[in-house]
Design a protein around this motif. Structure first.
Motif, mmCIF file in Angstrom:
data_model
loop_
_atom_site.group_PDB
_atom_site.id
_atom_site.type_symbol
_atom_site.label_atom_id
_atom_site.label_comp_id
_atom_site.label_asym_id
_atom_site.label_seq_id
_atom_site.Cartn_x
_atom_site.Cartn_y
_atom_site.Cartn_z
ATOM 1 N N LYS A 5 109.913 38.778 7.408
ATOM 2 C CA LYS A 5 109.525 37.389 7.564
ATOM 3 C C LYS A 5 108.686 36.947 6.363
ATOM 4 C CE LYS A 5 106.910 34.445 10.772
ATOM 5 N NZ LYS A 5 106.150 34.402 12.034
ATOM 6 N N ASP A 6 108.692 35.650 6.059
ATOM 7 C CA ASP A 6 107.916 35.098 4.951
ATOM 8 C C ASP A 6 106.493 34.788 5.410
ATOM 9 O OD1 ASP A 6 106.878 33.789 2.798
ATOM 10 O OD2 ASP A 6 108.478 32.313 2.609
ATOM 11 N N TYR A 7 105.585 35.776 5.263
ATOM 12 C CA TYR A 7 104.197 35.569 5.671
ATOM 13 C C TYR A 7 103.408 34.788 4.615
ATOM 14 C CZ TYR A 7 104.751 38.595 9.708
ATOM 15 O OH TYR A 7 105.151 39.126 10.910
ATOM 16 N N ILE A 8 103.910 34.747 3.372
ATOM 17 C CA ILE A 8 103.244 33.931 2.351
ATOM 18 C C ILE A 8 103.306 32.461 2.762
ATOM 19 C CG2 ILE A 8 103.205 33.316 -0.085
ATOM 20 C CD1 ILE A 8 102.554 36.259 0.489
ATOM 21 N N PHE A 12 100.759 28.329 2.934
ATOM 22 C CA PHE A 12 101.131 26.970 2.547
ATOM 23 C C PHE A 12 101.219 26.052 3.766
ATOM 24 C CE2 PHE A 12 102.749 29.529 -1.019
ATOM 25 C CZ PHE A 12 102.054 28.903 -2.044
ATOM 26 N N ASN A 13 101.601 26.594 4.900
ATOM 27 C CA ASN A 13 101.598 25.790 6.130
ATOM 28 C C ASN A 13 100.173 25.420 6.538
ATOM 29 O OD1 ASN A 13 104.394 25.519 6.690
ATOM 30 N ND2 ASN A 13 104.467 27.627 7.443
ATOM 31 N N VAL A 14 99.232 26.330 6.319
ATOM 32 C CA VAL A 14 97.820 26.017 6.572
ATOM 33 C C VAL A 14 97.358 24.900 5.644
ATOM 34 C CG1 VAL A 14 95.478 26.901 6.211
ATOM 35 C CG2 VAL A 14 97.108 28.216 7.569
ATOM 36 N N SER A 21 98.765 19.119 -0.247
ATOM 37 C CA SER A 21 100.191 19.181 -0.571
ATOM 38 C C SER A 21 100.615 20.574 -1.039
ATOM 39 C CB SER A 21 100.519 18.160 -1.658
ATOM 40 O OG SER A 21 101.847 18.321 -2.117
ATOM 41 N N ASP A 22 101.825 20.978 -0.645
ATOM 42 C CA ASP A 22 102.401 22.224 -1.160
ATOM 43 C C ASP A 22 103.650 21.923 -1.991
ATOM 44 O OD1 ASP A 22 104.283 21.619 0.841
ATOM 45 O OD2 ASP A 22 104.651 23.739 1.271
ATOM 46 N N GLU A 23 103.738 20.712 -2.537
ATOM 47 C CA GLU A 23 104.914 20.322 -3.310
ATOM 48 C C GLU A 23 105.069 21.151 -4.584
ATOM 49 O OE1 GLU A 23 105.590 15.548 -2.484
ATOM 50 O OE2 GLU A 23 104.318 16.179 -4.161
ATOM 51 N N ALA A 227 95.940 30.961 13.103
ATOM 52 C CA ALA A 227 94.544 30.545 13.252
ATOM 53 C C ALA A 227 93.622 31.376 12.364
ATOM 54 C CB ALA A 227 94.122 30.658 14.713
ATOM 55 N N GLY A 228 93.888 32.680 12.271
ATOM 56 C CA GLY A 228 93.071 33.548 11.426
ATOM 57 C C GLY A 228 93.250 33.235 9.955
ATOM 58 N N VAL A 229 94.498 32.993 9.554
ATOM 59 C CA VAL A 229 94.771 32.629 8.159
ATOM 60 C C VAL A 229 94.066 31.325 7.809
ATOM 61 C CG1 VAL A 229 96.588 31.856 6.574
ATOM 62 C CG2 VAL A 229 96.946 33.893 7.972
#
Length: 323
Positions: A5-8, A12-14, A21-23, A227-229
């Protein structure tokens, strides 16, 4: 190799949840109109090479497999930790930076995005310059970028950090090859760092597997969840400040007999994402022998109209001069 899975993407979602922005950007320089046409993508969904794959597949370039590094598997944590401790360059300095000028801004401010194109002759001359100095093209580009930032944006002599991205394809494989297979390491430079010094640090960081250490630490979301991230991101953002990063994606298109050749006379460009903590975003790519160099300053340091264009012109000057 087990797919992962893409944990990186969690980081960016955070950012997006916090209004940051994550553009990331792919752009085409149209050789007829002499203008840039930019398209934005979400870093939560892909990294720079993934960005190029998505963009180029529109025009008949398969872009598969994507470039890999020398690693063929992921090392164990304690092996990486041992290598890390043997590194010559340890990150001990505080992650602080003094800018000449900063500005109030809102999260809706995106900053200016500028790009220049080096033709085949200028690109070849740049490669010859790097060879004459016995450093890589990437190092020459980075040295010129750092020199520009020191002269145009920083407040006096100081030590500060850059982030240096590393492509992790080869050692890891996610559910989709365009996802975030990217890690990297910190580079502590100063306003007078030479090209040879920069290359020495980069080589030592790669040898000590600093990119693998960050990769493993960035996957803490496996255990602490979103939540931790988010808590870590908020805390880290209050105390860690970098100059930015160099996004150097090398030469394109990937050789493939299936390549369509469409837009061969145009030039493909890119630029990474940024934030207050990493306010300098860049993108450097070679497309059929021509090099694109893009720069974006976050409004925290680059809200003044025309500043980004001026800084890019200075970067080009340092990049193409004889020193």
């Amino acid at each position: 190799m087990q797919k992962k899975k893409d944990y990186i993407a969690m980081w960016f979602n955070v950012r997006k949840q916090l209004g940051i922005s994550d553009e990331i950007h792919a752009g085409w320089y149209d050789h007829n109109t002499k203008t840039m046409q930019w398209t934005s993508y979400e870093h939560a969904k892909m990294d720079g090479m993934g960005l190029y794959a998505h963009e180029l597949r529109k025009y008949g370039y398969p872009c598969t497999p994507l470039p890999t590094n020398r690693d063929t598997s992921e090392p164990k944590f304690f092996d990486v930790l041992k290598k890390q401790r043997q590194g010559k360059y340890q990150d001990t300095a505080p992650k602080k930076i003094r800018w000449k000028e900063t500005f109030e801004y809102s999260n809706s401010d995106r900053g200016e995005l500028e790009c220049i194109i080096l033709d085949e002759a200028a690109t070849l001359k740049l490669k010859e310059k790097a060879a004459a100095q016995n450093v890589s093209v990437a190092t020459t580009i980075f040295y010129s970028l750092n020199k520009m930032v020191a002269s145009e944006l920083l407040d006096g002599e100081q030590e500060y950090y850059w982030f240096y991205p590393v492509n992790m394809r080869g050692g890891v494989k996610l559910e989709d090859e365009t996802m975030n297979h990217s890690s990297g390491f910190n580079l502590a430079l100063n306003t007078k760092s030479t090209a040879n010094e920069i290359q020495d640090i980069v080589r030592d960081k790669l040898k000590s597997q600093s990119h693998w250490m960050l990769w493993k630490l960035a996957h803490i979301g496996k255990w602490i969840g979103h939540a931790g991230v988010k808590r870590i991101y908020i805390s880290s953002s209050k105390k860690n400040f970098f100059a930015g990063s160099l996004s150097y994606l090398g030469s394109w298109p990937i050789p493939d007999e299936r390549n369509s050749g469409e837009r061969k006379d145009d030039v493909l460009a890119c630029c990474g994402t940024g934030s207050k903590n990493y306010p300098i975003s860049t993108g450097v790519t070679e497309w059929y022998g021509k090099m694109s160099i893009a720069l974006k300053l976050h409004p925290y340091i680059g809200k003044k109209p025309g500043l980004t264009k001026h800084c890019l012109e200075q970067w080009q000057k340092y990049l193409t001069d004889s020193n």
